[in-house]
Design a protein around this motif. Sequence first.
Motif, short mmCIF file in Angstrom:
data_model
loop_
_atom_site.label_atom_id
_atom_site.label_comp_id
_atom_site.label_asym_id
_atom_site.label_seq_id
_atom_site.Cartn_x
_atom_site.Cartn_y
_atom_site.Cartn_z
N GLY A 88 153.35 56.83 78.68
CA GLY A 88 152.90 57.98 77.91
C GLY A 88 154.04 58.70 77.23
O GLY A 88 154.99 58.09 76.73
N ALA A 90 155.50 62.04 78.52
CA ALA A 90 155.95 63.22 79.25
C ALA A 90 157.34 63.63 78.77
O ALA A 90 158.23 62.79 78.62
CB ALA A 90 155.98 62.94 80.76
N SER A 106 154.46 61.44 83.96
CA SER A 106 153.09 61.00 83.71
C SER A 106 152.88 59.63 84.33
O SER A 106 153.31 58.62 83.79
CB SER A 106 152.80 60.96 82.20
N GLY A 111 148.80 61.33 81.86
CA GLY A 111 149.16 62.70 81.52
C GLY A 111 149.77 63.41 82.71
O GLY A 111 149.32 63.24 83.85
N GLU A 112 150.83 64.20 82.45
CA GLU A 112 151.52 64.88 83.55
C GLU A 112 150.61 65.85 84.29
O GLU A 112 150.80 66.13 85.48
CB GLU A 112 152.77 65.60 83.05
N GLU A 113 149.60 66.40 83.60
CA GLU A 113 148.69 67.33 84.25
C GLU A 113 147.73 66.62 85.19
O GLU A 113 147.03 67.27 85.98
CB GLU A 113 147.91 68.12 83.20
N ARG A 114 147.68 65.28 85.16
CA ARG A 114 146.80 64.51 86.04
C ARG A 114 147.58 63.80 87.14
O ARG A 114 147.07 62.87 87.78
CB ARG A 114 145.99 63.50 85.21
N SER A 134 151.52 71.90 84.39
CA SER A 134 152.19 70.89 85.22
C SER A 134 153.54 71.41 85.69
O SER A 134 154.06 72.40 85.18
CB SER A 134 152.37 69.58 84.43
N SER A 755 141.12 67.95 76.49
CA SER A 755 142.19 67.60 75.55
C SER A 755 141.91 68.30 74.22
O SER A 755 141.10 69.22 74.13
CB SER A 755 142.27 66.08 75.38
N LYS A 836 141.42 54.73 75.02
CA LYS A 836 141.14 56.17 74.97
C LYS A 836 140.00 56.41 74.00
O LYS A 836 140.06 56.02 72.84
CB LYS A 836 142.37 56.95 74.51
N ASP A 855 149.27 59.88 72.56
CA ASP A 855 149.80 59.82 73.92
C ASP A 855 151.05 59.00 74.18
O ASP A 855 151.50 58.94 75.31
CB ASP A 855 148.72 59.38 74.91
#
Length: 965
Positions: A88, A90, A106, A111-114, A134, A755, A836, A855
Amino acid sequence: MYSNSKVAKAVRLATIFGVSAAAAVSMPTFAAEESVEEVERIEVTGSRIKRSDMEGANPVSVIDEVAIAKMSVTNVGDLLNNLTSAAGNATNTQTNNGGDSATRFSLRGIGEERTLVLINGRRVVAGGGGANASVDLNTIPTSIVKRVEVLKDGASSIYGSDAIAGVVNIITRNDFEGFEVKLNYGESGEGDGAQTGIDMTFGAVGEKGSVVVAVGYNDQDDVFMGDRGFSEFELRAYPDGSTQQGGSSAPPWSNVDGYPGSAPTDDNPLADANVTRGPEFGDWRVRDGGTDSYNYNPVNYLQTPSKRVYANVFANYEVAEDIQAFTEISYTETRGNRLIAPEPLAPLVFFSTPAPYAADNYYNYMYGPRDQNGNSYVLNDWRRRMLETGGRANSRNYKTFRTVLGLEGDFELGERSFSWELSYNYGKSDAVERASGYFNLDRVGEAVGPTGWLDANGTLIVDGDGAAVMNPSNGASLVCLNADGAVIPGCVPLNIFGEPGTDTQITDEMLQYISRNYDTTELGENRQESIQAIISGDLFELPAGTVGFAAGYEYRKESGSYTPDSLILQGTTTAGSAVSTMGSYSLDEFFVEISAPLLEDKPGIHRLELDLAARYSDYSTFGDNTTTKIGLRWMPVESLVLRGTVSEAFRAPSTPELFDGAATGFPEASDPCADIDSPNANCVSTGVPAGGYDSNGVEQIPTKVGGSFNWGEDYALTPEEADILTVGVVWEPEFLEGFSTTIDYWDIDLTNAISTVGTQARLDGCFSRGEYCDSITRFGADSAVPGTIINVQDYTVNVGGIKTDGIDFEARYAFETDIGDWAVTLDGTYLLSYDKEIAGGETIDHKGRFEEGHDGMFAKLRSNLTIDWSMDDWGATVTGRYIDSVTETEDGWWTDAFDRKVDSNFTVDFQGNYQASENVNLVLGINNVFDEEPPFVFSAFGANTDVTTYDVIGRFIYARATLTF
């Protein structure tokens, strides 16, 4: 559940050599033939149940303290981004424009938030400029790390929201005893990008408890794009494989309207064509986009500078029999900088703000272009790169504080053993960001408006008709005039027609009025509070062993804020506009986990275990959610493990996704409605003239971004949901001592993703399908630039999803010879698919591609090969890192879209170490030994490559000395 076992030979050898310095490695830990009286039970990431075998149903990889010492990294973020499972985009400290001096991770490119980040099994407050989603991994120094466990599986039933791609659990050195000092220094082979650090750790252990104190300082110097050949120029690629130096249409030598009238002729070459003085600063002539563009790359950071200080305390104390009090206290302060090229001041075209350069402005009158009659004229579209500012500079100061207070203990009920923990976790990060080099467009409009001269008495000099005289012989001071001809107090007229670095350049007084009085300040905060109660232990006996369980309750509150100053709030400057963000949410959660041994020592079944987990979450924002997980671990024989998990995961909308105020950014995008003679009906519906419009080479589109509340009350975000499958095998053959291998298949199906649609996707969707057209605003027919985009609204939504699967593999062989002990490790990740789905049902295939608008980097194969050697007091490690080639799509106003191959990348790192004495260890290392340049990725934003994936610094030489007492 529990069987008598000890750590197998693979773990013993891993302790000697350390886990692979290239990546986390799954370490099989089967029961040995010999029995032992008692085996310590530990909690391994992916389960709250303490167990004697590290290798459960979950695919967990470990990077231990020894492996960390074999790298040059000083923070956990850089450590994790070496993993083959990273993908990704990040950000890291190589990310200048678009970065925030943070390093994020990531897993799987989801994704870093996941990717959930824990310290000692507990959550960590988000970091960054305020209201973030994050963790900034720069705030966690490697000097405090005992090991890092990476769970590559969904774990919402164990840990709650965010654990979709997996979990990173950082286990700290709570049991260190003694005094340790680490000194390190390194710099690139070009003599720049120096990194300096000192870490000091003190630990003491007594009869009742222990304490560890760690403090340190790290300093990273900058590197400029102009210092590396691959990034010195902005390059544009063409289908035939050629490249052309690009640049900006706002150069230091100015780019302005030609005389409005008929088409250019030999007698009047400036008519209806933009004109410039060119890099030679000569006479006005028609602009040539190929030779008159400004190369802004050299003055941008390629590596951003930063300084970091930290202090950590870990302590525990026995307050009663079988009851301990514990605490964790950490503080990190980071000072980082961003520097991008000086402002391209083009009020009308770049910032959608008319600021006409008046014909009766003194500098336009004297030095501007002339019409066919030799007169100055109004310049509606004028562009000037403001080199005299020194660039657009952002300085950041981040302070992160975290503390944990708790009690833990053990007790027995009959023959059953239990453990419990009650803890309070508080984290807070504060941010202050200051920016300079931007412009107040209202003041600019005044400074390029009409001017006049005051005489020695301060009286405006006028002619017989009362009009200001442009160039009087007795003028004492030049002033700005308003539309009524009155003097504007304090205003200093602007001259964009001079040459930077000469006495004709823009003066300090000019800059003070339009720029330096308007430096901006932004404040931010993230805050996290949680209370957690956990009990675990033995439930009852089955013929195959004890059924283990864990259960608990967690309360958590997350809040965040972002406060811009009045200049940003009102959109006064070219730094952009944003409104304040402030919001919070809270939740209550209950969870339970059971691990049951089903069979043992049966034909074809050495051991069979079943894991079950469930978690109920009740959020103040959207309501409740329940996630479950099933895991199975089957050992047909003692040397072979077959494992699998099926789980549900979710991610709740974060504070910024919910509450972020609207802000204006300028992402790279190409308007498909531009530069065509007959735009379609969809384009015309947004305001494009029927005869089309000229984009004038604009490559960045003003875009409004922010939380979902900006859409209004009719839209509410809901959680992301994911179904996750993992199937794996771990084999340690008895006939080949020291060899082990692990293969894991994973599949993630994420729906209802949180998103944004994306600027380019909205423009393309409107052009081709008539979607999103209502989110695009353009200048009207009465404007000087009809059809030009004012902004695109791209606030947060639930849109589409991600479906991806792949294979992680690792093989390790450790052996002894007469010339030393060796360990060879090969690990990697092979991406089978990554699709995606965006709004409208369109699916974008990421596998084997670089997708700037979608991404980042998704190579099919990433692998690391590590060879470790040690003999007596000497040791050496060689690591090769491979990233497969990918395909990118190059698309711009200069070419139709086409695909091109991005070359594969292979770099080699080397480290040697020498144990000089019992107390002194010396290390000398070289990253990127052969000074391999990153491959060109022309569609990436900045540096002509992907700075989030590849090493852009080149050969880096470092030394470290560790003193222990």
